[in-house]
Design an enzyme around this catalytic site. Structure first.
Site, mmCIF file in Angstrom:
data_model
loop_
_atom_site.group_PDB
_atom_site.id
_atom_site.type_symbol
_atom_site.label_atom_id
_atom_site.label_comp_id
_atom_site.label_asym_id
_atom_site.label_seq_id
_atom_site.Cartn_x
_atom_site.Cartn_y
_atom_site.Cartn_z
ATOM 1 N N ASN A 193 1.099 -1.282 0.078
ATOM 2 C CA ASN A 193 0.570 0.166 -0.281
ATOM 3 C C ASN A 193 0.847 1.317 -0.210
ATOM 4 O OD1 ASN A 193 0.827 -0.356 2.501
ATOM 5 N ND2 ASN A 193 -1.057 0.707 3.803
ATOM 6 N N GLU A 194 2.250 1.436 -0.542
ATOM 7 C CA GLU A 194 3.182 2.426 -0.142
ATOM 8 C C GLU A 194 2.387 3.875 -0.687
ATOM 9 O OE1 GLU A 194 3.831 -0.773 -1.117
ATOM 10 O OE2 GLU A 194 6.147 -1.227 0.083
HETATM 11 C C1 LIG Z 1 13.056 6.348 -6.716
HETATM 12 C C2 LIG Z 1 12.896 5.364 -6.004
HETATM 13 C C3 LIG Z 1 12.841 5.228 -4.969
HETATM 14 C C4 LIG Z 1 13.076 4.263 -3.664
HETATM 15 C C5 LIG Z 1 12.254 3.397 -2.346
HETATM 16 C C6 LIG Z 1 11.354 4.754 -2.414
HETATM 17 C C7 LIG Z 1 11.382 4.296 -0.940
HETATM 18 C C8 LIG Z 1 10.255 2.811 -0.440
HETATM 19 C C9 LIG Z 1 9.922 2.996 0.539
HETATM 20 C C10 LIG Z 1 9.778 1.892 1.441
HETATM 21 C C11 LIG Z 1 8.594 1.287 0.906
HETATM 22 C C12 LIG Z 1 7.566 0.943 2.720
HETATM 23 C C13 LIG Z 1 7.138 -0.126 3.094
HETATM 24 C C14 LIG Z 1 6.320 -0.167 4.496
HETATM 25 O O1 LIG Z 1 6.108 -0.951 5.039
HETATM 26 S S1 LIG Z 1 5.774 1.655 4.792
HETATM 27 C C15 LIG Z 1 4.838 0.614 5.999
HETATM 28 C C16 LIG Z 1 3.421 0.810 5.717
HETATM 29 N N1 LIG Z 1 2.090 0.698 6.576
HETATM 30 C C17 LIG Z 1 0.926 0.270 6.993
HETATM 31 O O2 LIG Z 1 0.496 2.061 6.457
HETATM 32 C C18 LIG Z 1 0.438 0.548 8.203
HETATM 33 C C19 LIG Z 1 -0.254 1.262 8.892
HETATM 34 N N2 LIG Z 1 -0.467 1.225 9.991
HETATM 35 C C20 LIG Z 1 -1.728 0.867 10.028
HETATM 36 O O3 LIG Z 1 -2.272 0.886 9.472
HETATM 37 C C21 LIG Z 1 -2.255 0.346 11.483
HETATM 38 O O4 LIG Z 1 -1.529 0.876 12.639
HETATM 39 C C22 LIG Z 1 -2.762 -1.346 11.688
HETATM 40 C C23 LIG Z 1 -2.298 -2.197 11.428
HETATM 41 C C24 LIG Z 1 -3.734 -1.854 11.127
HETATM 42 C C25 LIG Z 1 -3.013 -1.446 13.035
HETATM 43 O O5 LIG Z 1 -4.012 -0.739 13.226
HETATM 44 P P1 LIG Z 1 -4.496 -0.869 15.024
HETATM 45 O O6 LIG Z 1 -5.346 0.324 15.274
HETATM 46 O O7 LIG Z 1 -4.213 -1.853 15.908
HETATM 47 O O8 LIG Z 1 -2.903 0.441 15.471
HETATM 48 P P2 LIG Z 1 -2.649 1.764 14.931
HETATM 49 O O9 LIG Z 1 -2.985 2.168 14.194
HETATM 50 O O10 LIG Z 1 -3.165 2.458 16.809
HETATM 51 O O11 LIG Z 1 -0.325 1.940 15.836
HETATM 52 C C26 LIG Z 1 -0.618 1.355 16.988
HETATM 53 C C27 LIG Z 1 -0.010 2.408 17.420
HETATM 54 O O12 LIG Z 1 1.600 1.941 16.129
HETATM 55 C C28 LIG Z 1 2.562 2.947 15.144
HETATM 56 N N3 LIG Z 1 2.601 2.191 14.558
HETATM 57 C C29 LIG Z 1 1.317 1.856 13.219
HETATM 58 N N4 LIG Z 1 2.066 1.625 12.114
HETATM 59 C C30 LIG Z 1 3.845 1.605 12.437
HETATM 60 C C31 LIG Z 1 4.809 1.263 10.554
HETATM 61 N N5 LIG Z 1 3.889 1.181 9.935
HETATM 62 N N6 LIG Z 1 5.206 1.819 12.001
HETATM 63 C C32 LIG Z 1 5.201 2.688 13.095
HETATM 64 N N7 LIG Z 1 4.435 2.933 13.558
HETATM 65 C C33 LIG Z 1 3.032 2.236 13.252
HETATM 66 C C34 LIG Z 1 0.853 3.642 15.345
HETATM 67 O O13 LIG Z 1 1.550 4.777 14.866
HETATM 68 C C35 LIG Z 1 0.229 3.164 16.950
HETATM 69 O O14 LIG Z 1 1.449 4.681 17.383
HETATM 70 P P3 LIG Z 1 0.817 4.708 19.080
HETATM 71 O O15 LIG Z 1 2.398 5.858 19.486
HETATM 72 O O16 LIG Z 1 -0.510 5.698 18.804
HETATM 73 O O17 LIG Z 1 0.557 4.080 19.808
#
Ligand SMILES: CCCCC/C=C\C/C=C\C/C=C/C(=O)SCCNC(=O)CCNC(=O)[C@H](O)C(C)(C)COP(=O)(O)OP(=O)(O)OC[C@H]1O[C@@H](n2cnc3c(N)ncnc32)[C@H](O)[C@@H]1OP(=O)(O)O
Length: 243
Positions: A118-119
């Site tokens: 989902n980037e």
């Molecule tokens: C041209 C050259 C190009 C080169 C390439 C360049 C770039 C590319 C780089 C990278 C690729 C990226 C890859 C990735 O993986 S990016 C991450 C994508 N992930 C998401 O979108 C998921 C995000 N999270 C959610 O949707 C939800 O958290 C969940 C997983 C559905 C869970 O939901 P739930 O309600 O159970 O929990 P919370 O949302 O309340 O989350 C709890 C807590 O965790 C923190 N958090 C959630 N996800 C992340 C994460 N990925 N990283 C860090 N922290 C995360 C969230 O903020 C909450 O924090 P809090 O402090 O509020 O408790």
């Protein structure tokens, strides 16, 4: 292998390193032939790469982080072990990449357990090796649509497009993975391993040949003000969900 990095199994540098060390240990022990990768965080397989590692840090940190992400993917993708994922929760981006790197995927049948790369929803781009791994799994057309739209597929759709191989009731996800394993382990190991390598090496070689350039591209891209702003906004939205 049960991933446990609460609350959401985000792939921080420390957690990536732990996973890598665990995988290396299992691979170097001749007693082990297979891994089932699953999560110990209820309802969440992995939230993907840790956004805190890609936000507000310096270029040296971004480079170190990206090198670890590359290393883990290469190790999982090319592992000589049979690797099956028992996906027992939502599974985004980098977490989905881990599952796509396995030999077989079982997903628990819960409409909340969507998975995909989902980037674009974050305003970032799936790197070419994420893209190649998805294309190798679901084909070019499905991958193109999924990547552009940043689709997270619920179980029935994930099965239909071939992102997972089996969807089972939630309480059967581990037993289904174990049953599947039997079939893979019945094949002579050297023949299966060489075939896996034949299928996967060209994809992995593309990154192996361009590793340093890929790190530099990532560091340049992620350091941009506009990208940093987009990531901060996304993180803020995640936090605001709670209020
Ligand atoms: C041209 C050259 C190009 C080169 C390439 C360049 C770039 C590319 C780089 C990278 C690729 C990226 C890859 C990735 O993986 S990016 C991450 C994508 N992930 C998401 O979108 C998921 C995000 N999270 C959610 O949707 C939800 O958290 C969940 C997983 C559905 C869970 O939901 P739930 O309600 O159970 O929990 P919370 O949302 O309340 O989350 C709890 C807590 O965790 C923190 N958090 C959630 N996800 C992340 C994460 N990925 N990283 C860090 N922290 C995360 C969230 O903020 C909450 O924090 P809090 O402090 O509020 O408790």
């Amino acid at each position: 292998m049960k991933m446990r990095n609460p609350p959401v199994n985000s792939l921080s540098l420390e957690f990536l390193t732990e996973l890598l060390i665990s995988l290396e240990k299992l691979e170097s022990d001749k007693a082990f032939h297979a891994i089932i990768l699953t999560s110990d965080c209820p309802g969440i397989f992995s939230a993907g790469l840790d956004l805190m590692e890609m936000c507000g840090r310096d270029p040296t940190h971004y480079a170190e982080y990206w090198k670890a992400v590359q290393e883990l993917w290469l190790r999982f993708y090319l592992s000589h072990l049979v690797v099956i994922s028992a996906i027992n929760g939502v599974n985004a981006a980098g977490g989905c990449l881990l599952a796509l790197s396995c030999d077989y995927r079982v997903l628990a049948d819960n409409p909340k357990y969507a998975m995909g790369l989902n980037e674009t929803l974050l305003g970032i781009i799936a790197p070419f090796w994420f893209k190649d791994t998805l294309v190798n799994t679901v084909g070019h057309r499905t991958a193109e649509r999924a990547l552009q739209l940043g689709l997270l597929f619920p179980p029935a759709e994930a099965l239909q497009v071939g992102m997972v191989d089996k969807v089972v009731p939630e309480d059967q996800v581990l037993s289904a993975a174990r049953s599947e394993l039997a079939q893979w382990l019945a094949i002579p190991g050297h023949a299966r391993q060489l075939t896996k390598s034949l299928m996967r090496k060209p994809t992995a070689d593309r990154l192996l040949k361009e590793r340093d350039a890929d790190i530099q591209n990532f560091v340049r891209f992620i350091s941009r003000d506009a990208i940093q702003k987009a990531l901060r906004v996304y993180l803020e939205k995640l936090k605001q969900k709670k209020t």
